[in-house]
Design an enzyme around this catalytic site. Structure first.
Site, PDB file in Angstrom:
ATOM      1  CE  LYS A   1      -3.790  -2.014   2.707  1.00 51.09           C
ATOM      2  NZ  LYS A   1      -4.580  -1.864   3.952  1.00 51.09           N
TER       3      LYS A   1
ATOM      4  CG  HIS B   1      -3.079   6.123   4.921  1.00 48.14           C
ATOM      5  ND1 HIS B   1      -3.427   6.954   5.956  1.00 48.14           N
ATOM      6  CD2 HIS B   1      -4.183   6.015   4.135  1.00 48.14           C
ATOM      7  CE1 HIS B   1      -4.690   7.320   5.814  1.00 48.14           C
ATOM      8  NE2 HIS B   1      -5.174   6.770   4.722  1.00 48.14           N
TER       9      HIS B   1
ATOM     10  CG  HIS C   1       1.428   4.505   8.467  1.00 50.02           C
ATOM     11  ND1 HIS C   1       1.485   3.585   9.487  1.00 50.02           N
ATOM     12  CD2 HIS C   1       0.576   3.990   7.551  1.00 50.02           C
ATOM     13  CE1 HIS C   1       0.697   2.558   9.194  1.00 50.02           C
ATOM     14  NE2 HIS C   1       0.145   2.780   8.034  1.00 50.02           N
TER      15      HIS C   1
END
Length: 603
Positions: free
Chosen positions: A163, A166, A169
């Site tokens: 992924k 994001h 984080h």
């Protein structure tokens, strides 16, 4: 402009005759106060260290330098000690104390005795200490003299592979980096671990999804964007199709069984992810000593389950899952699921295996986990299970939690990925710099804008309690005035520019009588309290203490820069003022680096 008064010899006053010329100067000032009090109170000087603090600088009036809280050192003979009694004892104590060559004035406040240091001595000792200690200024304080050096493991950032990074984080990454920086600065041995989310049922979904919707060419050209699109597609499909969910479960079972083809695909996804993350971490100025992950502990989690079973801690539910009972009455009213009904491991099982493995590998004194506060219950259960297993070191594990950021958007709309935020911060700063009349011609404006933009994000994040949620605003974050990261960078760049312009006039041998203006004294007093701020942050791991200190230092330096010019002043006065501004810039840079900010020299 008139030259400074004749420089009095400090040595002639007998100040250095006490054998302290080779000691740390700023702590020595406090030590002089300790000695005064020690004789009157009949207490060892070391017992007074935590009872005396530097006073906050006041914009309205001159203040003393150190303050003793009398209630903390006078024996509490009556549990019903009234305020008048305390004030009377404060007054009596102050009357017994006598000024000397170091302390020029003693006064009282509500329950406090205040000490003012000889002004020339204050200037001389603080400046000498700042330049003598350099990056260790404040850390060599007596506040840290008894601090044992520890081995500390810090787990932070921990994005999910396959992924894109994001934005959620970001907080874990910059907070974990700050905690690691602070611990290392204080002399601890720190190991930074990035514990990747690289295992679990989501990889069953992604694997099944890639077999359905994936494209090898798109994977090679833009791996994480393509995997993200696949994951969105398969999630939507799984919500409507039971067969997709079964395919995902089957894929994950094969992954746990180490199926060669499935494992190869998973490794492919993992390698692409880490490559992308390292690039993002470089932009953030963050590094790790170890890239670990849940996958490392898939097999070891089975050993943990056997250990739990052997200790009689594993119980089977009606649904076939395995749980550990954490309730006080042992009635399963509070339990933690550690194994699914199909025998596959869970997040907490792998965390148990990771904690045990790290303790064996690093023999650390403390393990710190940095995640959002939604995981509070998870870590409470993790530490509780470790204790039930007989691992007493679980008492030394710590969860540093933080709140959520709300309203973080780019011009394109809702933010999903961290890189979008970094690009937006850099882009907006470039625009602001181009529009500002004071912006200098820079060698690398893109790099400078990146550093300033990141400073803006970090200061906005660190201003409040970490556990608090906060509302994000680009306009507020990127203001060049006020309590922002942009203002810190601007102050640092301005002071650095002053040093460069006046390079020929620099001297280490200055006349401290030239630094008796209220604005200069305010800066010196604030520099004196840096160690206490570091101590506060080291105790509660909250960066807000350092942020508040640096913002105040920047405001004080800005006022002093305006009212105490270097250019055009008499040489002796100019040299003294320049040295003061150098000291302010040095401490400002030290604090910014602890927070994870790279100071800029031009903007």
């Amino acid at each position: 402009m008139a030259a400074c008064p004749f420089r009095r010899s400090i040595a002639a006053q007998g100040v250095w005759s006490q054998g302290h010329s080779d000691m740390d100067f700023s702590p020595w000032l406090a030590r002089s106060v300790f000695r005064l009090l020690s004789r009157v109170l009949n207490l060892p000087p070391e017992n007074l260290i935590k009872s005396i603090s530097a006073l906050p600088v006041s914009k309205k009036r001159p203040v003393a330098d150190f303050q003793l809280f009398v209630g903390s050192v006078i024996e509490n003979k009556s549990s019903d000690r009234s305020k008048p009694d305390l004030q009377l004892q404060t007054q009596r104590l102050a009357e017994k104390l006598k000024c000397d060559t170091v302390v020029s004035e003693i006064s009282t406040g509500p329950g406090t005795v205040n000490f003012t240091i000889n002004r020339e001595l204050l200037a001389k000792t603080v400046l000498q200490q700042v330049f003598k200690d350099g990056s260790e200024y404040g850390i060599k304080s007596e506040l840290f003299s008894t601090l044992p050096r520890r081995k500390i493991v810090i787990e932070f950032s921990s994005p999910n592979i396959a992924k894109k990074f994001h934005v959620g984080h970001l907080r874990s990454t910059i907070i974990g980096n700050f905690v690691a920086n602070l611990k290392e600065a204080l002399g601890h041995h720190v190991t930074r671990i990035n514990y990747l989310g690289d295992w679990g049922m989501q990889f069953g979904l992604l694997g099944a999804g890639f077999e359905q919707f994936g494209n090898e060419d798109e994977l090679k050209s833009n791996p994480l964007q393509h995997l993200f699109e696949v994951y969105v597609q398969v999630n939507k499909a799984a919500a409507e199709d039971e067969n997709i969910r079964k395919l995902a479960q089957d894929f994950f079972r094969k992954l746990e069984a180490r199926d060669e083809q499935i494992l190869s695909m998973w490794q492919h996804f993992r390698d692409f992810s880490i490559e992308e993350y390292v690039r993002i971490y470089k932009r953030l100025g963050v590094h790790f000593d170890e890239y670990s992950g849940e996958s490392f502990y898939q097999e070891k989690s089975q050993e943990v389950l056997k250990m739990l079973d052997a200790k009689g801690l594993l119980q089977k539910t009606i649904k076939g899952t395995r749980v550990v009972d954490l309730s006080e009455k042992r009635d399963l009213s509070l339990c933690s699921t550690v194994m699914r009904s199909d025998g596959t491991s869970l997040y907490i099982t792998r965390d148990l295996a990771a904690a045990i493995d790290r303790m064996m590998k690093y023999n650390c004194d403390t393990m710190i986990y940095v995640t959002d506060k939604s995981q509070n219950a998870h870590f409470e259960q993790l530490f509780q299970i470790l204790k039930l297993m007989g691992y007493q070191w679980a008492e030394r594990c710590q969860h540093v939690s933080f709140g959520l950021v709300q309203g973080m958007k780019t011009r394109k709309g809702e933010v999903v990925f961290l890189e979008d935020v970094l690009n937006e911060a850099r882009s907006r700063m470039l625009q602001n710099m181009a529009a500002a009349k004071t912006t200098k011609e820079l060698e690398n404006p893109l790099e400078t804008a990146e550093k300033i933009g990141l400073a803006a994000l970090i200061i906005q994040d660190f201003k409040g309690l970490l556990s608090s949620d906060y509302q994000f605003s680009w306009d507020r974050v990127l203001q060049s005035r006020g309590d922002t990261g942009v203002f810190l960078q601007y102050t640092h760049a301005r002071l650095h520019s002053l040093e460069q312009i006046c390079r020929d006039g620099q001297s280490t041998d200055i006349n401290t009588a030239c630094l008796q203006d209220p604005q200069a004294i305010s800066v010196l007093q604030h520099l004196l309290s840096y160690d206490e701020v570091l101590y506060k942050s080291s105790e509660d791991l909250q960066p807000k203490h350092i942020v508040s200190y640096l913002l105040t230092l920047s405001h004080l330096a800005a006022v002093a820069h305006k009212t105490l010019p270097v250019k055009g002043s008499a040489p002796e006065q100019a040299q003294a003022r320049l040295r003061l501004f150098q000291a302010a810039r040095s401490v400002l840079a030290n604090g910014m680096k602890l927070l994870g900010i790279t100071p800029v020299s031009q903007m």
